[in-house]
Design an enzyme around this catalytic site. Structure first.
Site, PDB file in Angstrom:
ATOM      1  N   ASP A  89      44.559  40.268  30.118  1.00  0.00           N
ATOM      2  CA  ASP A  89      43.185  40.232  29.635  1.00  0.00           C
ATOM      3  C   ASP A  89      42.688  41.664  29.421  1.00  0.00           C
ATOM      4  O   ASP A  89      42.892  42.539  30.253  1.00  0.00           O
ATOM      5  CB  ASP A  89      42.307  39.505  30.664  1.00  0.00           C
ATOM      6  CG  ASP A  89      40.871  39.406  30.207  1.00  0.00           C
ATOM      7  OD1 ASP A  89      40.639  38.790  29.158  1.00  0.00           O
ATOM      8  OD2 ASP A  89      39.991  39.955  30.900  1.00  0.00           O
ATOM      9  N   HIS A  93      43.483  46.502  26.184  1.00  0.00           N
ATOM     10  CA  HIS A  93      43.025  47.773  25.627  1.00  0.00           C
ATOM     11  C   HIS A  93      42.136  48.548  26.588  1.00  0.00           C
ATOM     12  O   HIS A  93      41.939  49.744  26.416  1.00  0.00           O
ATOM     13  CB  HIS A  93      42.272  47.529  24.310  1.00  0.00           C
ATOM     14  CG  HIS A  93      41.290  46.388  24.384  1.00  0.00           C
ATOM     15  ND1 HIS A  93      41.686  45.087  24.208  1.00  0.00           N
ATOM     16  CD2 HIS A  93      39.965  46.360  24.645  1.00  0.00           C
ATOM     17  CE1 HIS A  93      40.629  44.298  24.345  1.00  0.00           C
ATOM     18  NE2 HIS A  93      39.577  45.043  24.614  1.00  0.00           N
ATOM     19  N   ASP A 136      37.670  32.307  22.963  1.00  0.00           N
ATOM     20  CA  ASP A 136      36.588  33.267  22.698  1.00  0.00           C
ATOM     21  C   ASP A 136      36.026  33.135  21.288  1.00  0.00           C
ATOM     22  O   ASP A 136      35.063  33.825  20.945  1.00  0.00           O
ATOM     23  CB  ASP A 136      37.104  34.707  22.871  1.00  0.00           C
ATOM     24  CG  ASP A 136      37.403  35.040  24.321  1.00  0.00           C
ATOM     25  OD1 ASP A 136      36.664  34.570  25.198  1.00  0.00           O
ATOM     26  OD2 ASP A 136      38.382  35.768  24.572  1.00  0.00           O
TER      27      ASP A 136
END
Length: 1546
Positions: free
Chosen positions: A548, A551, A663
């Site tokens: 999750d 980045h 999402d």
């Protein structure tokens, strides 16, 4: 037994992987049993081989992976081999490699210190995990993943089991669980309170419940488990934070956040007191917001005095600096004192700049107030420079005021910095509050109050209790996590270099505390240990993990945690949510972490065109792609190790493409609810892992809120059996079909795809590249405004294919507001919109011999799809078409001799016209141009780059698709050539080509480029290998460069009708170069032949060809010379003084290199002219070939004629044989000066050596003026003469040569060869050397006034123009190579270093010293200027960089450099110095379509358009270098062995 699979990874000279595509992402398949091999290869004398050690952490078989444990492989340099390192691949993961080495020092004749050891950057190899379901292998591209949120699953196991059954029946094979561990206070799955405890609501028995569930999923429903790992934050109510607040960013672990925390607290307080400040608490307009913002600026930001965090304290620093000046404490940093020169006249700005550069501290981060400060003792040095040292009369007040002004000047910039940041703060606050309170697309949070604060707090403030009271109060405010638009994924946005939290740039997650890992476990021991346990726990039960917010996770943290996961499950598949915004950054994360796939979202597409682009990006490679191994696996070399070699190709980052994630907004929100079906179908057709989410198949009306939603899942697929077909309740029945097709295509390698976007339609055709079986989809997308109509759809033609309808479906959805309200009114269950899939009867498939035609014949509204199964009957070969077209070539080519292979592989336009009497030439490809060769090399030179780049848009591919002409040409050409006498062996390869091309001609035209390339590639490899197999052992086992150079001998030696070695019969002869010197009189030159013969023929083991050329030129000896222009022996021309010496050197080389080479001396030759008689007569005169001499006699004749001296005029002199030459130029003079034994000759009007360009321009006045006459005694002729004399003297002494000398004008009337050679040796350096020290000039025959460079050898001795003697040219190395004992080693090596620095270019050697006034480095033969030096290319040898002298230079350099080397290590350095200088040649021969080395380049290696692009001697002289190196290596090994046997240390 199956062959061993080998994946070949070449390394460049700098140790970097040589992979197409411009990036170093290397992706390998899962480990196999037995293991496949990763083979690293590097040139044996690459720069990184010097003291080189190749290091990789890929574990040895049986070992476990440890990131810091690197296996070491010593790199033993070898000039004659490539180094191979075989590493068996035994486990999945991300592995590193690098090379440690000591850089090669710059070449010097003096002792130089060795550079410090270094290492290359670290590179990575990713090995895919091996997945299996119920014992059946499941490739990544065959995954169909289904995401669920556990909090909506109902009771476990009752409801969960029903959902698992429905998921499995729909054809999914992996379930993605959002985190199943204990959630935090917000109830968000991603806000985890305790990472080590599974949610007791669903798993009361903890791990045992998890284990039971996962076993049940796979055994009963064929489902693998995957879950998220959340490493970068924890729930704001995680109890362990109270004991370990150092796990987060607080004011003790991150003091630079002090101002951000102060601002955050003040904003919260201001928000609570809005009413007290007379501000609105309910925002109805932007005007209301503006009032609040004005208050924030004045009361919050202004009241906090945040500028104090930016500026220095003026009073403090001015006072401190003045005090230090008064007390004499002035000092400067090293190197800064001299910078104060002239300070008395400086402006205020200059003084301020000096202070900033030398005295200012605290610039590293935004920390406490007035962190920026001036070091008083250094500032005092500025005052000393401007005012002098402090004294009683000094103006202390003035000094203080001066520093005060300087500090204000310094702060001015920081106030600007502060103002800019405040502007950002105000802008960010306003936009965020506006979005939350006013924007139509925002949540419209309502009144500002306790439950809905003005701002979202950037900090979690831990409660005060017994646990937290133990800590510094400053450590209890912890930064919350969040994200930033377009942030740099490699930068810590809460780190000391970032102000994002101060500038309010972070979109915050108030329920998540950002975790602080630091640089390693030592910085936060508890956190690293805790999260490692969590990661191992997840890997223990879940086959896949999804990182999750990858980045936002520090990459070194992710590396460590994944290592933990892989210790538990080496085949753990890692997926990542990575939105870095940069493909380059994506590659960094993927290759370092071994990420199997990055999550990508189809719902991000905003139009049909964009959706088409996404499918194209993830759809695989284009249909008919060239992504082939150069060895296709069908043919193997006879006697070769049983290996299947794969070349590692460019690989894009793999994707896990979701039709919708948890999402994403749903199609009903973003597009049209009906797009649920075509969107799912388009995703399923992609050649990558795919995913979906609970609610998508059910057509949920909106995105499910992870935090606030409390209803449970319900799905028709969970309540009843799912069968392929139509019905109500979503798309479950059709999704089952889509998943089955997707999984099959993934398992069976359907890697090729064609995507076409047509208005509202997208078509996708995905096929198996070997069987050509495929699936074809027509998708009518549904975006807002598309309505219910069926826009025109042009029929699709699938050429050469059969098509069978699999299903035609449409989705109908009631997406009315009433329907949505009804669905949302259910307070217990999450339901989809009323929907129905229907079967359509609106598609027509017409089949004929040309293929299938697919049409839409009826209603096909938005939200419809049509699926077809396709095949290509012509590709259905019994053994598989790929195997058929790539098999049998080695057998077909096995009987070809090198003369046959000249036809098969090469033949330029002129050669092809010659052999076909003008009928045939090379092939011309429209929009590309003519190939350089008619043979396979011509095609392969283009195809190799087309294949490497998979460039299906290349003109060659277009041409192949348009028709079979190229195929007919290739086969037909060999069929015709096979009718030539002596070339009947070409029938077999011609037949092989014809059969393969016949098979390809039956295929659809779009496949023709792929299969043509496979056939050409296979034939080319077979022909190449057959050629190499007939060459010397040194070539067969040598490095790639040597093999490429050796193939030039096949290129240059061929049968011609217009040129031969003899006038009365045709034999293959060497061309000087192609295409300029290919046919008739221009093909075979005496000088070129014998400069080329040693390398191209002797060095490759082609001894019979070499012997033929020696005997043929021996037959035309006249004037004691060989002709430079042979003209098949018909019209010979004797105008080159050097050719005979290269000829004699080659005979010497033949006797030493060929088996039984001495026997050539007794070979009898029929003479074209009469021995010792200069009479010219035609070749068919009765005197021609009437006399016979042995080679021994001819050698003697050449020496005797030179000893006597010669003075003759060329036969047939005049414009008929040379239209540019002046009359005097036809006069040939040669004589020996018996004082020194040196042969002299020529005059200023002819050019008797290789630098033979004659002026041709009447306009410029240079016609008849040689560019470089080189009369007198050219140094290379003297060296070759000495070499010959020494050789014949030794043979005579050994009884192998019956002559002991020559008659000459010397006392006694004769001189022995030994004495003649001695004369030369005794005088050579006196005549040729130019001493470094002018004081030594008297010891040498030099004119001090003429010397331009010292420490060199003259190019000429006693030429007609004295200054020409002293020119620096690249000819001395020739003499050094053949006659090294003429030279003092130290002088020779220094002279070579001068040549190296001044003449050596990237590939060739400048033909004249750049410091020479006549230096003109760019050759343009068409130059029609009035420049005397360059017009019509007169500067051919006055600066342009010729390639063939490079070989001689490097041979000499190696020879003389080795003389000073005493140890094995030192000798290796010599070889590496040579290798470094070969780089340009290596690149040239690899990249030029001519597959050779050019004749010359212009300045600094730039292309010369008038150069012959492949020249015989250019390649030959580099082969000579390799031969020398092999000999020297063997001699050194023998010497070393002898010394070891004698007990000596080497």
């Amino acid at each position: 037994m199956a062959p061993t699979s080998v994946y070949l990874l070449p390394l460049l000279d700098n140790g970097a992987p040589d992979v197409p595509g411009g990036h170093s992402y290397i992706h390998l398949p899962p480990p196999t049993e037995p293991s496949y091999v990763l083979r690293f290869t590097i040139d044996g004398t690459s720069s990184v081989c010097r003291h080189g050690t190749f290091c990789t952490n890929m574990p040895a078989p049986g070992d476990k992976f440890e990131r810091t444990k690197f296996r070491e492989f010593k790199l033993k340099p070898d000039f004659n081999r490539s180094i191979e390192i075989d590493v068996p691949v035994t486990t999945a993961g991300a592995f590193a490699f690098y090379t440690k080495y000591t850089p090669l020092p710059e070449f010097s004749t003096e002792e130089v210190s060795s550079p410090a050891p270094t290492k290359t950057p670290t590179y990575y190899v990713d090995v895919s995990p091996s997945l299996a379901v119920r014992g059946e292998t499941l490739p990544l591209d065959g995954l169909s993943i289904f995401s669920i949120l556990s909090k909506f699953m109902g009771s476990n196991p009752q409801d969960w089991d029903k959902h698992f059954k429905g998921i499995g029946q729909r054809g999914y094979n992996m379930v993605h669980f959002t985190p199943l561990v204990q959630r935090g206070i917000s109830n968000s799955p991603y806000s985890i309170a305790d990472q080590l405890v599974f949610d007791p609501k669903y798993f009361p028995n903890g791990e045992s419940d998890i284990e039971r569930m996962i076993s049940h999923m796979e055994a009963d429903y064929g489902l693998l488990p995957m879950t998220d790992v959340v490493w970068n934050h924890t729930a704001n109510n995680s109890k362990w934070l109270e004991e370990h607040p150092d796990s987060g960013y607080n004011l003790t672990t991150a003091p630079w956040l002090e101002s951000a925390e102060l601002l955050d607290a003040a904003l919260l307080d201001y928000g609570k007191k809005l009413s007290q400040h007379g501000m609105p608490t309910t925002l109805n307009s932007v005007a209301d917001l503006d009032k609040i913002m004005a208050g924030i600026k004045s009361k919050v930001i202004g009241g906090l005095k945040l500028w104090e965090y930016y500026v220095a304290d003026v009073e403090r620093d001015a006072k401190g600096s003045t005090t230090a000046w008064r007390e004499g404490n002035a000092s400067t940093r090293s190197g800064s004192a001299h910078a104060l020169d002239g300070a008395q006249s400086w402006s205020l700005k200059q003084k301020a700049d000096w202070i900033v550069d030398h005295a200012l501290t605290g610039n590293d981060m935004l920390g406490e107030r007035f962190r920026r400060r001036v070091r008083p003792e250094i500032a005092a040095s500025l005052l000393t420079a401007t005012r002098g040292s402090f004294s009683k009369n000094a103006d202390e007040e003035g000094a203080f005021l001066e520093m005060h002004a300087i500090m204000n000047e310094i702060n001015a910039a920081y106030y600007k910095e502060y103002d800019a940041d405040v502007a950002v703060i105000m802008d960010q606050l306003k936009n965020r509050i506006k979005y939350l309170r006013l924007d139509d697309n925002g949540p419209k949070q309502g009144a500002i109050g306790e439950s809905s604060p003005l701002i979202e707090s950037y900090f979690t403030r831990l409660p005060k209790n017994e646990k937290t009271s133990k800590h510094d109060p400053r450590s209890l405010a912890l930064v919350n996590n969040g994200w930033i638009w377009a942030a740099d994924a490699m930068k810590d946005n809460a780190g000391s270099s970032s102000r994002s939290y101060l500038k309010r740039e972070v979109i915050i997650w108030g329920d998540c505390v950002k975790l602080r890992y630091g640089t390693g476990p030592q910085d936060s021991p508890f956190l690293w240990d805790h999260m490692a346990k969590y990661t191992r726990l997840m890997a223990k039960y879940f086959q896949g993990i999804r990182i999750d917010n990858c980045h936002s996770t520090p990459i070194h943290v992710a590396e460590y945690m994944l290592d933990q996961a892989r210790t538990i499950n080496p085949n753990c598949a890692v997926f990542a949510e990575l939105f870095s915004g940069s493909e380059g950054t994506d590659f960094v994360f993927v290759k370092r972490l071994g990420i199997a796939a990055l999550i990508r979202e189809a719902m991000q597409a905003w139009s049909t065109g964009e959706m088409s682009r996404l499918v194209h990006m993830h759809g695989g490679i284009p249909i008919g792609s060239f992504m082939l191994d150069e060895t296709s696996g069908a043919d193997t070399k006879p006697g070769a190790v049983d290996e299947r070699v794969h070349r590692i190709r460019q690989s894009n980052v793999h994707a896990l493409l979701y039709d919708c994630t948890h999402d994403n907004e749903t199609p009903a929100q973003k597009r049209d609810a009906r797009d649920t079906l075509p969107n799912a179908a388009l995703v399923a057709m992609c050649a990558c892992a795919t995913g979906s989410v609970m609610g998508y198949d059910e057509v949920y009306p909106a995105l499910v809120d992870l935090v606030s939603e409390k209803r449970q899942y319900v799905s028709q697929s969970s309540e009843e059996d799912v069968n392929v077909g139509t019905g109500p309740g979503g798309i479950g029945g059709v999704k089952k079909l889509l998943n089955e097709i997707h999984v099959r295509m993934g398992k069976e390698g359907y890697d090729e795809t064609y995507i076409d976007h047509r208005d509202q339609y997208v078509t996708v055709h995905r096929v198996n590249p070997e069987t050509r079986h495929g699936y074809f989809l027509i998708a009518h997308t549904a975006y807002p405004g598309y309505g219910n109509s069926t826009p025109k759809f042009e029929p699709v033609s699938l050429g050469g294919s059969r098509a069978k309808t699999v299903g035609v479906y449409s989705l109908e959805v009631d997406a009315s507001q009433a329907a949505k309200d009804k669905v949302n009114a259910d307070k217990a269950y999450l339901r989809g919109l009323p929907s129905q899939t229907k079967q359509l009867d609106s598609i027509k498939v017409e089949q004929d011999r040309d293929g299938a035609l697919i049409s839409i014949t009826g209603p096909f509204p938005p939200g419809s799809i049509a699926l077809f199964e396709t095949s290509v009957p012509a590709a259905e070969h019994a053994d598989g078409l790929d195997k058929y077209v790539t098999s049998g070539a080695r057998d077909a080519f096995q009987h070809l001799a090198l003369r046959h292979l000249n036809f098969v592989l090469y033949r330029c336009e002129a050669e092809e016209r010659d052999i076909s009497d003008g009928r045939d030439g090379v092939y011309t490809i429209p929009d590309h141009g003519a190939l350089v060769y008619a043979g396979l090399q011509g095609w392969w030179s283009v195809l190799k780059d087309v294949i490497r780049e998979n460039n299906l848009g290349h003109p060659m591919c277009d041409h192949l698709r348009q028709g079979p002409w190229a195929l007919d040409y290739c086969a037909g050409r060999l069929e015709k050539l096979a009718h030539l006498k002596g070339y009947e062996e070409l029938k077999e390869p011609a037949h092989w080509l014809r059969l393969r091309f016949n098979a390809v001609n039956k295929l659809p035209s779009y496949l023709r480029p792929r299969y043509f390339a496979m056939i050409i590639q296979t034939a080319y490899n077979a022909a190449w290998d057959r050629a190499i197999a007939q060459m010397s052992e040194g070539v067969q086992h040598g490095p790639d460069l040597l093999k490429r150079l050796a193939m030039v001998s096949v290129q240059m030696s061929g049968y011609m009708k217009s040129a031969s070695l003899y006038p009365h019969h045709q034999v293959p002869c060497l061309a000087a170069g192609l295409p300029h010197f290919a046919v008739e009189w221009a093909r075979c030159w005496g000088r070129d032949t014998f400069i080329s013969l040693r390398g191209l023929l002797l060095g490759t083991g082609r001894f019979s060809n070499a012997r033929e050329h020696i005997l043929a030129f021996g037959s035309v000896v006249k004037h004691g010379m060989i002709p430079n222009l042979l003209s098949s022996g018909k019209v010979t021309r004797y105008n080159s003084r050097d050719s005979v010496w290269f000829f004699l050197q080659c005979i010497q080389d033949y006797t030493q290199m060929a088996p039984n080479g001495m026997t050539i001396l007794k070979d009898a030759i029929k003479r074209r002219y009469l021995p010792y008689d200069d009479t010219w007569f035609p070749w068919d005169d009765e005197r021609a070939y009437s006399k016979v001499s042995t080679v021994e006699d001819i050698i003697q004749e050449c020496l005797q004629r030179h000893a006597w001296g010669m003075s003759f005029r060329e036969a047939n002199a005049g414009p008929g044989i040379d239209s540019q030459m002046s009359d005097e130029g036809f006069n040939i003079e040669i004589h020996v000066d018996w004082k020194n034994g040196i042969v002299f000759g020529g005059n200023q009007w002819n050019c008797g050596t290789w630098m033979d360009k004659m002026g041709e321009s009447t306009k410029a006045g240079n016609k008849g003026y040689p560019g470089s006459p080189r009369d007198g005694a050219a140094i290379e002729i003297t060296g070759l003469l000495y070499s010959t004399l020494k050789w014949v003297a030794e043979m005579n002494a050994n009884g192998q040569y019956r002559y002991d000398g020559v008659k000459a004008d010397v006392p006694g009337g004769s001189i022995t060869f030994k004495d003649w050679a001695a004369k030369i040796k005794d005088n050579f350096e006196r005549c040729y050397f130019v001493p470094l020290d002018a004081s030594e000039d008297g010891q040498y025959d030099v004119n001090t006034g003429m010397i331009n460079r010292r420490g060199i050898y003259k190019d000429l001795y006693r030429s007609g123009v004295e200054w020409q003697d002293y020119q620096l040219r690249p000819n001395a190395p020739i003499a050094m190579t053949v006659a090294p004992d003429l030279f003092s080693p130290e002088k020779a090596l220094h002279a070579l270093s001068v040549i190296d620095k001044n003449l050596r270019g990237p590939t060739g050697m400048a033909t004249l010293d750049p410091s020479d006034l006549n230096y003109r480095p760019n050759y343009i033969n068409s130059d029609d200027s009035d420049d005397f030096r360059t017009a019509k290319g007169r500067n051919y040898h006055s600066g342009p960089e010729w390639i063939w002298p490079t070989g001689w230079f490097l041979r000499a350099l190696l020879k003389f450099d080795l003389m000073r080397r005493k140890t094995a290590e030192e000798r290796v350095e010599s070889y590496q110095q040579v290798t470094r200088r070969l780089h340009g040649c290596m690149e040239m021969i690899k990249t030029t379509p001519w597959a050779g080395l050019t004749e010359l380049t212009n300045q600094n290696g730039s292309m010369c358009n008038d150069s012959s692009p492949t020249q015989a001697w250019s390649a030959s002289c580099i082969i000579d270098l390799f031969h020398d190196a092999q000999q020297m290596s063997a001699e050194w090994e023998e010497e070393s062995t002898t010394q070891k046997m004698n007990g000596l240390k080497v």
